[in-house]
Design a protein around this motif. Structure first.
Motif, PDB file in Angstrom:
ATOM      1  N   ASP A  25       0.981  -1.131  -0.292  1.00  0.00           N
ATOM      2  CA  ASP A  25       0.412   0.297   0.374  1.00  0.00           C
ATOM      3  C   ASP A  25       1.077   1.393   0.096  1.00  0.00           C
ATOM      4  O   ASP A  25       0.360   1.852  -0.875  1.00  0.00           O
ATOM      5  N   THR A  26       2.125   0.939   1.420  1.00  0.00           N
ATOM      6  CA  THR A  26       2.698   2.658   1.220  1.00  0.00           C
ATOM      7  C   THR A  26       3.878   2.239   1.317  1.00  0.00           C
ATOM      8  O   THR A  26       4.623   1.164   1.908  1.00  0.00           O
TER       9      THR A  26
ATOM     10  N   ARG B  62       7.477   4.525   2.906  1.00  0.00           N
ATOM     11  CA  ARG B  62       7.523   5.063   3.440  1.00  0.00           C
ATOM     12  C   ARG B  62       9.234   5.294   3.782  1.00  0.00           C
ATOM     13  O   ARG B  62       9.696   4.154   4.436  1.00  0.00           O
TER      14      ARG B  62
ATOM     15  N   THR C  50       3.796  -0.323   4.018  1.00  0.00           N
ATOM     16  CA  THR C  50       2.230  -0.934   5.201  1.00  0.00           C
ATOM     17  C   THR C  50       1.758  -2.047   3.897  1.00  0.00           C
ATOM     18  O   THR C  50       1.606  -1.270   2.421  1.00  0.00           O
TER      19      THR C  50
END
Length: 282
Positions: free
Chosen positions: A248-249, A251, A261
């Motif tokens: 999803d992400t 970072r 994530t």
């Protein structure tokens, strides 16, 4: 580096072979100081982190943890901001197929039993590589070792060497047989691989995480991964692989580490340096 004597760590589980390598090094490279000899991969990592040698001689086959796995773990824990990663030389009794894997990744190696002429070539490379950059005439193996290139080389070697990659004849798994909690192993549930979001090593088991929950499978992660579609499942750590289309992400934290994530879970995973190359565009 120019004024200080170069230092080394030898990781070899056979005492006679370790002594032989040390003796040959003393003849080929008199100023080299061998700080310690480790008899297994875990000890090698601990001593390397404590002693910070300039050169590592890692035997490929050692009890508990192979030299290749030890080098990968060391790269995970090494503080690249504080000092360059040691020049890495693998000591191996592997056949020509494996030697080609070393050569393809530009990682130096010494075959057992150690031959003085071959070791002399390795020493010559290391001497050149350990000079300050202004003195080095050309970029050599160890110049490439600090930072990212080494991690990619180790990742490729993990896949290329015998036991590290997927045999061509192994079929791609479609379902994972997992034990149903509380059944005492008498009830096995089949989990479709397409539902799996995360595979994570946990002691003797692997956590199989789906959007509906999680299960345990008593198969080592290194044995599961070769049976999965490498494009569908990305290894992001030596102990974890994720479904690529479930990410999803991504970072980057203050330390420069990547955090993932996954959709459908509350999991947050750290991407190790060894596998961060997949996200190098970030």
């Amino acid at each position: 580096m120019a004024d200080a004597a170069p230092t080394a760590l030898i990781a070899e589980d056979e005492p006679l072979l370790a002594a032989a390598l040390r003796a040959e090094l003393a003849r080929a490279w008199p100023e080299l100081q061998v700080l310690a000899t480790a008899g297994d991969g875990l000890s090698a990592v601990e001593q390397a982190l404590a002693l910070h040698p300039d050169v590592l001689f890692f035997d490929i086959r050692m009890p508990g943890q192979s030299g290749l796995d030890a080098a990968a773990e060391l790269a995970e824990q090494w503080d690249f901001d504080a000092r360059p990663f040691p020049a890495l030389v693998f000591v191996t009794a592997y056949d020509q197929y494996a030697v080609q894997a070393f050569e393809t990744q530009a990682v130096d190696y010494v075959l057992k039993p150690v031959q003085p002429a071959r070791l002399a070539k390795t020493v010559q490379k290391l001497r050149s590589a350990l000079r300050p950059p202004a003195q080095a005439a050309t970029q050599t193996i160890a110049n490439e070792l600090p930072g990212g290139p080494t991690l990619e080389q180790l990742r490729q070697l993990l896949a290329a060497l015998p036991g590290g990659g997927a045999p061509a004849s192994v079929p791609t798994l479609r379902q994972l047989p997992v034990s149903q909690p509380g059944s005492g192993g008498n009830l096995v549930q089949m989990v479709p691989v397409q539902d799996v979001l995360l595979l994570q090593a946990a002691d003797k088991y692997v956590r199989v995480v789906t959007a509906a929950g999680e299960h345990l499978v008593r198969t080592a992660l290194k044995d599961l991964l070769p049976q999965l579609d490498a494009d569908a499942f990305w290894q992001v750590h030596r102990s974890a692989a994720v479904r690529a289309d479930a990410i999803d992400t991504v970072r980057r934290d203050e330390a420069g580490r990547l955090q993932l994530t996954l959709r459908g879970t509350d999991e947050t995973l750290t991407v190790s340096r060894l596998y961060a190359g997949r996200f190098k565009s970030l």
